[in-house]
Design an enzyme around this catalytic site. Structure first.
Site, PDB file in Angstrom:
ATOM      1  N   ASP A   1       0.875  -1.328   0.071  1.00 33.49           N
ATOM      2  CA  ASP A   1      -0.083  -0.078  -0.072  1.00 33.49           C
ATOM      3  C   ASP A   1       0.846   1.310  -0.058  1.00 33.49           C
ATOM      4  OD1 ASP A   1      -2.872   1.195   1.140  1.00 33.49           O
ATOM      5  OD2 ASP A   1      -1.071   2.156   2.107  1.00 33.49           O
TER       6      ASP A   1
ATOM      7  N   THR B   1      -5.316   2.604  -0.240  1.00 30.07           N
ATOM      8  CA  THR B   1      -5.228   1.684  -1.619  1.00 30.07           C
ATOM      9  C   THR B   1      -5.470   0.307  -1.233  1.00 30.07           C
ATOM     10  OG1 THR B   1      -3.374   3.518  -1.863  1.00 30.07           O
ATOM     11  CG2 THR B   1      -3.604   1.464  -3.489  1.00 30.07           C
ATOM     12  N   ASP B   2      -5.172  -0.333  -0.330  1.00 31.34           N
ATOM     13  CA  ASP B   2      -5.337  -1.769   0.005  1.00 31.34           C
ATOM     14  C   ASP B   2      -6.874  -1.900   0.301  1.00 31.34           C
ATOM     15  OD1 ASP B   2      -2.938  -2.710   0.056  1.00 31.34           O
ATOM     16  OD2 ASP B   2      -2.661  -2.928   2.094  1.00 31.34           O
ATOM     17  N   ILE B   3      -7.428  -1.110   1.008  1.00 38.93           N
ATOM     18  CA  ILE B   3      -8.893  -1.116   1.011  1.00 38.93           C
ATOM     19  C   ILE B   3      -9.668  -0.678  -0.142  1.00 38.93           C
ATOM     20  CG2 ILE B   3     -10.721  -0.022   2.467  1.00 38.93           C
ATOM     21  CD1 ILE B   3      -8.967   0.428   4.844  1.00 38.93           C
TER      22      ILE B   3
ATOM     23  N   GLY C   1      -9.731  -3.790  -2.517  1.00 42.78           N
ATOM     24  CA  GLY C   1     -10.672  -4.889  -1.870  1.00 42.78           C
ATOM     25  C   GLY C   1     -12.122  -4.486  -2.364  1.00 42.78           C
TER      26      GLY C   1
END
Length: 393
Positions: free
Chosen positions: A131, A159-161, A164
């Site tokens: 991220d 960014t990860d979230i 997802g």
């Protein structure tokens, strides 16, 4: 986790010795309340708060995919499951005969979602991505931080979230498409493309107008006032997105003539004369406490809110009224609190029953028996060959 909230049976595949890396991402840890009755189970100081935040409503199986028997188990699971989600570097699972082109042969209806740093194609396809690296590389850090300060990361792994969330939507769309075509498909999601897409209007300003972005702190490049202001004892965020809201702000703070000042009549005027406007507003707001400013702005029709710490956030009356925080009983940790599902459904009781995050390999035998139909002997054979691990909790 979102699919699990909606009722899907989620089977989390973990390495028998290490488990999910996030189990060790601490402190803080929630220490074990009840002694673990384990057989050859890896030792953790407890479960990390990070791990507990993203693993509700899942079953955990301990499988070594480097072993032939472990790969066979995963292939058999793929033949029976609707969705597979993986985040290995492109091509790694294909080398183990677990790639999309391999598994669609055993299950043509499989929706296979790959999440990587840079995507399945292109010159960076084999680079690992985290991220914080993508925040830097895809423009987010460049636009985040104070105007005269260095670039900074966002406070959570946004960014990860977001990747997802995009993948969740793509999976749901692929399932709908499967209802029409009878076929699954490969979803190629990446942190880089996600982060580039959520640059939103900032990206458009560059692509359409050739305007290089810069850091604005809490200010908005195209709206004024729209930022955080210091109060006597804290901070307030105030946004006036149109002329009516700006007039309401001026009336609320006892300066109605400010809305008639020719420097501030329209939003374009206010943006052009931002420095002068903000100086005037700061002079008024900084002499009052946050509670006093809240009272002034109440019922003004203006968007506003205090800058809350986490204690204030979870004590927020609306957060409490919406039952945002849920308490779940974990068999080895005791009661744990977590943030529940973000969306309410009128006809579905999402989040009413939440299963606690699993212990490593807690459900290996259950899944092998109930999903794949393994006998006790077949389960023992998988363990003896190193393809699976059983822990007695």
């Amino acid at each position: 986790m979102l699919l699990g909230d909606l009722g899907a049976e989620i089977i989390k595949v973990e390495h028998p010795l290490r488990g999910d890396d996030t189990r060790t991402w601490g402190p803080p840890f929630k220490t074990y309340k009840n002694p673990k009755n384990t057989t050859q189970s890896p030792s953790f100081p407890g479960e990390s708060a990070y791990y507990l935040s993203v693993n509700r409503n899942k079953k955990s199986i301990a499988i070594d995919m480097k072993k032939e028997s472990g790969r066979r188990i995963l292939t058999e699971l793929a033949s029976k499951c609707d969705i597979l989600v993986e985040n290995f570097v492109p091509g790694k699972l294909a080398k183990m005969q677990l790639g999309y082109n391999d598994l669609r042969l055993v299950n043509p209806r499989l929706v296979y979602a790959s999440i990587t740093g840079y995507g399945q194609t292109g010159p960076y396809r084999n680079k690992p991505g985290y991220d914080v690296i993508i925040e830097a590389e895809a423009g987010l850090m460049h636009i985040t931080g104070e105007e005269d300060g260095p670039p900074v990361k966002v406070g959570v792994a946004v960014t990860d979230i977001m990747t997802g969330l995009y993948t969740h939507g793509a999976i749901m769309a692929a399932l709908l498409a499967r209802d029409k075509t009878g076929r699954g498909q490969h979803i190629d999601a990446s942190l880089l493309q996600t982060q580039t897409s959520i640059l939103a209007n900032i990206a458009s300003s560059y692509l359409i107008g050739g305007q290089e972005a810069r850091r604005w702190g809490t200010r908005h490049p195209s709206i004024a006032p729209y930022q955080v202001f210091a109060t006597l004892d804290g901070s307030m965020c105030i946004g006036a997105g149109n002329n009516t809201q700006f007039a309401s702000l001026c009336n609320a703070i006892g300066m109605p003539n400010l809305a008639l000042d020719k420097r501030f009549v329209t939003n374009a005027d206010r943006v052009s004369n931002r420095r002068a406007l903000i100086q005037i507003l700061e002079g008024v707001l900084s002499t009052r406490t946050t509670c006093e400013v809240l009272d002034l702005l109440e019922n003004s029709g203006l968007p506003f809110g205090p800058v809350n710490n986490l204690q204030q956030t979870f004590d927020h009356p609306q957060v409490r009224a919406r039952n945002v925080v849920r308490q779940v009983e974990h068999p080895f940790l005791g009661p744990i609190k977590m943030v529940g599902p973000a969306v309410e459904y009128s006809d579905a009781p999402v989040g009413e029953h939440i299963e606690p995050p699993p212990m490593l390999g807690q459900h290996t035998a259950q899944v092998l028996k109930n999903v794949l139909g393994y006998s006790d002997q077949q389960i023992q054979d998988a363990v003896d060959s190193g393809g699976a691990a059983l822990y007695s909790y």
